[in-house]
Every structure is written in C-alpha cells, then in structure tokens.
Design an enzyme around this catalytic site. Structure first.
Site, PDB file in Angstrom:
ATOM      1  N   GLU A 106       0.884  -1.171   0.000  1.00 37.73           N
ATOM      2  CA  GLU A 106       0.000   0.000   0.000  1.00 37.73           C
ATOM      3  C   GLU A 106       0.916   1.213   0.000  1.00 37.73           C
ATOM      4  O   GLU A 106       1.610   1.483   0.976  1.00 37.73           O
ATOM      5  CB  GLU A 106      -0.921  -0.027   1.224  1.00 37.73           C
ATOM      6  CG  GLU A 106      -2.111   0.908   1.089  1.00 37.73           C
ATOM      7  CD  GLU A 106      -1.751   2.331   1.436  1.00 37.73           C
ATOM      8  OE1 GLU A 106      -1.511   3.116   0.472  1.00 37.73           O
ATOM      9  OE2 GLU A 106      -1.668   2.662   2.611  1.00 37.73           O
ATOM     10  N   CYS A 164      -2.791   8.278   3.624  1.00 36.94           N
ATOM     11  CA  CYS A 164      -2.728   8.025   2.184  1.00 36.94           C
ATOM     12  C   CYS A 164      -4.040   8.348   1.488  1.00 36.94           C
ATOM     13  O   CYS A 164      -4.073   8.507   0.266  1.00 36.94           O
ATOM     14  CB  CYS A 164      -2.329   6.582   1.924  1.00 36.94           C
ATOM     15  SG  CYS A 164      -3.313   5.388   2.845  1.00 36.94           S
TER      16      CYS A 164
END
Length: 592
Positions: free
Chosen positions: A356, A390
């Site tokens: 990720e 994020c």
C-alpha cells in the site's frame, strides 16, 4: 500550567496574549496583569513569533496588585472603561489564524523499547532516540537490531512457524478477541503514546485505538473462517473416480513493515491477519513510533499470543532490506512511500508482496451536493492527523456553479479547527511527524501561490506544526496536484463537466480512493466504473475507511488489499489433495 522550557505560562495567560494581539491597547493605554509580568511577556513573545513573525509589537504592561484575583492566582486583563469589569479569559481561540496552544507540554518519562527476539525483550545495545515533534524532547528510545539479531530472529521464526501453525483456529480467534478487549481497556495509554511520539491529537489517537480493537475482533472472526473446498472434479471425464479438496495453509514467516502515520492500527491489520492465518510474523516498526508499536505487540502477548508467533526488530533501511531478502520470509506486507516500496520489492525478489503505497486522493463536489455538509466533512477529514494519511483529502474538485460558495464555506470550517497540543482533548490538528515534513507543506503551498494560486488561510508553520492551509485554484502541474503532499494542506479547484473532473482525477500516478458528493445515481455508477481508484466513497470524502472492507489501490498506489479477510488470502497458500479411486460423486461412466 504549561511550560516553554524557561517559564511556566498558564493557558489563561496565553489567551490574554492572544486577545491583546487581536485588540491592542489604544495609544497611551496598557495591559494590566497580576504580579506575573514575565509570564505575560513570555506568552506575548510566543504568540507574536507564531502569528506575526515579521512584526515587533510593543505593548505597555502594568503590574497590578494580587488582590484583583482571589484564591488561585489567575491573570486578568485590565479593561478599558467601555468594556465593563475585568474577567478572566480562558479556552483556545478557534481558527487557523494562529496556533492555539504554542507552549509545549513535556512528557513525564522516556519509554525505553527493546527488540523482541526469540521470546525475549532485548534492550542492551545501541539505541535510537525519538524526539516528539510537539514536545521537542526525547519521548522514547529503541534498541537497534544488528546482523546477529536478524540471524537469531530468522532462526527462531523457522521454528516458530511450525508451532504457530499447530494452534487451532479457535485458539487463535480467542487470543484476538481478548486483544480486542484489552485494546479498548488501554485506549487512553496508547493514545497518549501516539500523541507524544507523533504529535497526533489524542482524539485521533483514541479513534485509532478503537480501530485496533475492531481490527482484532474482525481478524478473530476471520480466523474461524479459514478453510477450503471440495472441488467438483467428477464433472469432467478424467476426474471421474477421484475426489479433490483444497485448504488454505499458512505461508510460514510473514514480514510486516509498518508506517508512522497509523502505526497501531496498520500493525494490527498486518499482525492480526498473519496470526489468524497461522503464521509467525517479524515486525519492523517505523523509527518514529517504536513505543506504541511495541505496546501493541506486548498487548497481544499479554492476552495469550505465543512468543513463537511474533518478533520485533527496530532499525532502518539496511535492516528492512536484509529481512525482505531472507529466504525464510514467505510474504512481505509493506505500507509506505512509492520509492521505499520499490526498494522493498527489489530486496524481496520473487516472493509474495502486499503493498500500500499512498496517493493524492481527490474528492468531487457536484452541483446537487449539500455544500455546507461537504465543506464540513472535507475540513474534518482533510486535516485529521495533519493530513498524514494516504487517503487524506488532497484535491477537491467543485462544480464551477458552486465553487465560490464551497471555497468560502470550506475556508471558514478550516479556520474553526483548533491547532496545538496533541494531548489537549480539544485539539483538532497537532504536529506533523517532523520539521522536514512540515516544511514540505509550506514550500509546496508557496510554490503554488507563486504560480497563480490563492492561499485562503494558513501557509505557515511553527516547527513541525502546520497551520491548516487551503490553496485555491493551483495549476495542474503544481506539486500539490501531481504528487503526494502527506500534510495539512488541501487544494480546491473548479470543474465544468463530469467528463472533465473524471479525467482530472485520473490524471495521476496514484489511484487509491476517491470521494464523491452527489445524489445522482447515474453519476455514482459512472464514477465507480470510470475512476481509476481502488475505492469510492459516496457522500463522504476520500478519507473514510472501514477495517472489515477491502482497502487498496491501483497504479502507483500499490497492489493487494488490506482487511483481515483479504489479507488472509495473501498470508496463506492453497494446498490440494487428490484421492484416486475414491469419489464422493457418482463414478459410473455412461448412462447404462
């Protein structure tokens, strides 16, 4: 009382200094305080340096007799005749115009963190100090792992993998359920560690620990679901007379490399899913959050996780490369930047990776949206954890017909955010992870402004703390638009057609998650189909996540999905069993 390291200053005195800057005395007037003039001047110096660094403001001060305030000494402002009697000023002034709590609260102790190797916490050896970005003092130290530690941990992991795999799914689930309850019980202590090590507001830290508890509970449920299939092999002629089964077996040794922005919950995801699947895990925590990472591991051990199931090694890039490249490691789960992710992949070679890698998330506000609600949600989620997520709101595209209305409402909501001491329950925005990260935000905003954008609020910092910043209409090639800023700044841009805004959102190397404010079902379906992202949140910003829903991106945002159910797929291998001459199905070949 709080302290700046030289002089104790009460929060009331900070409020007086703030009030004085906003309403300076008329010519010939003065501000009167009880016998605490040095305290007042210290607060004034702090407020002036933060809010008006280029201005030297002279405010005459009169020392009053202590009889003005009875009981506990409280500073008062001497009113002008039209103001009525003097009253104490307390509580923070809301808004991004200045920092609300500029004086630093010192930690009560430095937490010493060891490496967990072969069931023992090892503290002797070289240590790395973590200086809290808000308190500006040492808050933790972490014992750094060396090559011998890596060898010892890998050898123990080989043995531990077999022991962990022998635990029944019910036993693993029971450990994780107890851990969920323990996380809830310890939420205040863990949130305080997050505030000290990272400057994360305690309200955000409490939310993260609540998610840790949820993640453990979800992983417990998924541990009970790990199974296999009976395959319908007799449907093809060559399979007649055979029975085939599959089951999901543990990979063996997992490596979890966790980031600083959500170190507790992302560790919970990686470690709980690996354990639910029957693996042993080596954890490499972020150097910015060693204490809270070790606390999560200790919590699991205290609730019954066997020592064979987890080890912790602290260190930098060379340690990560050594662990990634180790043949014994069967799967690597990494959360972090694109550049570091590429280094992880190179070091790991041909093995399973779950990556990720971040994003520069976009949120779309259509003309049929509730503008006030959209502004409030985007303000709350664009600056939580100082934008260090994020999926934090980085780009907001607003239909031109309501752009001005949204920009004004959004700026107003941002200016209501309380900025300051992360240990204060009223604080909305604390520190970023370090001064360099804060400087990046300020520099990128200034670059956009120089290229024609408008900074409607913010645009400055004090140390690692950034005043929440709004940038209106930056150019498409600005770094605020092209790259991941990972900080307390949001850009707002107009769009004319839905085709245009979908194209603008997709014009990015990232594709993690997006938000969409609309009630038009056709637009929702089209956005879900056409936006190049891993997830879409409707009538919410990009910054929303449920820990039992698959989470991950496309393009440079990575591959694989986080959430216990989907991570277990990555942490297990499918093993097949074929029984020749035994059939659960009919084995007669032909109709007669």
């Amino acid at each position: 009382m709080v302290t700046d390291g030289l002089l104790s200053v009460s929060r009331d005195m900070i409020s007086i200094a703030r009030w004085t800057l906003r309403t300076p005395p008329a010519s010939g007037g003065s501000v009167g305080v009880a016998p605490c003039v040095d305290e007042f001047r210290s607060a004034m110096d702090a407020m002036v340096s933060l809010s008006r660094p280029s201005i030297r403001l002279h405010v005459p001060v009169t020392v009053l007799e202590p009889t003005i305030a009875r009981g506990l000494r409280r500073p008062y402002v001497t009113p002008s005749p039209q103001d009525g009697p003097g009253v104490p000023l307390s509580g923070p002034l809301k808004g991004a115009a200045m920092l609300d709590k500029p004086i630093r609260t010192a930690p009560t102790e430095v937490v010493e963190v060891g490496c967990l190797i072969a069931g023992e916490w090892v503290t002797a050896g070289p240590k790395l100090e973590r200086v809290g970005p808000w308190v500006r003092e040492s808050v933790s130290t972490a014992r750094q792992a060396d090559e011998d530690d890596v060898d010892a941990a890998l050898a123990y992991a080989r043995r531990g993998a077999k022991a962990t795999a022998r635990l029944s799914p019910a036993a693993r689930a029971a450990v994780l359920e107890r851990a969920a309850a323990a996380a809830t019980h310890q939420r205040d202590r863990l949130a305080r560690l997050l505030a000290l090590e990272l400057g994360k507001p305690v309200k955000d830290g409490l939310g993260e620990i609540d998610r840790v508890a949820d993640t453990f509970a979800v992983a417990a449920a998924e541990a009970r679901r790990v199974g296999g299939e009976v395959l319908p092999v007799a449907g093809w002629a060559r399979g007649v007379g055979t029975t085939a089964f599959t089951h999901r077996a543990p990979v063996g040794v997992a490596l979890a490399i966790t980031p600083f922005n959500a170190p507790a919950n992302l560790l919970a995801h990686k470690l709980a899913a690996a354990f639910a699947a029957g693996n042993t895990t080596i954890v490499k925590p972020p150097p910015q959050a060693p204490a809270v990472s070790a606390a999560i591991v200790a919590l699991l051990l205290d609730t019954g996780m066997p020592p064979e199931a987890v080890q912790v090694l602290h260190g930098g890039g060379p340690l990560g490369a050594a662990l990634c490249g180790a043949p014994d490691v069967g799967v690597v789960s990494f959360t972090g930047s694109v550049a570091t992710g590429a280094a992880v992949a190179r070091a790991a070679g041909a093995k399973r990776l779950v990556m990720e890698l971040g994003g520069n998330a976009a949120t779309i506000v259509c003309e049929d949206a509730d503008i006030g609600a959209a502004a409030r949600i985007c303000a709350a989620t664009g600056y939580s954890n100082s934008g260090q997520s994020c999926i934090s709101v980085q780009r907001i595209y607003v239909h031109r017909g309501c752009y001005d209305e949204f920009l004004a409402a959004f700026t107003g909501e941002v200016e209501k955010l309380s900025v300051g001491d992360p240990l204060d329950p009223a604080t909305d925005v604390g520190s970023m992870v370090d001064d360099d990260a804060a400087e990046r935000v300020v520099v990128w905003a200034a670059e956009a402004e120089a290229a024609g954008a408008t900074v409607t609020t913010g645009g400055r910092r004090d140390g690692a703390t950034v005043v929440p910043t709004v940038v209106a209409s930056p150019p498409a090639d600005a770094r605020l638009i092209r790259d991941e800023v990972f900080g307390a700044v949001v850009s707002v841009l107009p769009y004319d057609s839905f085709d245009d805004v979908v194209a603008a959102c997709n014009d990015s190397r990232y594709g993690l998650q997006a938000g969409l404010f609309t009630n038009d079902v056709r637009r929702i379906v089209r956005a879900w189909r056409d936006l190049e992202v891993g997830g879409l949140v409707v009538n919410g910003s990009s910054n929303f996540r449920l820990d039992h829903v698959p989470f991950g991106g496309v393009k440079d945002s990575g591959f694989g999905r986080e959430s216990p159910r989907w991570m277990i797929d990555d942490y297990t291998v499918v093993k097949s069993l074929l029984l020749r001459g035994m059939s659960l199905f009919g084995d007669q070949e032909g109709t007669r």
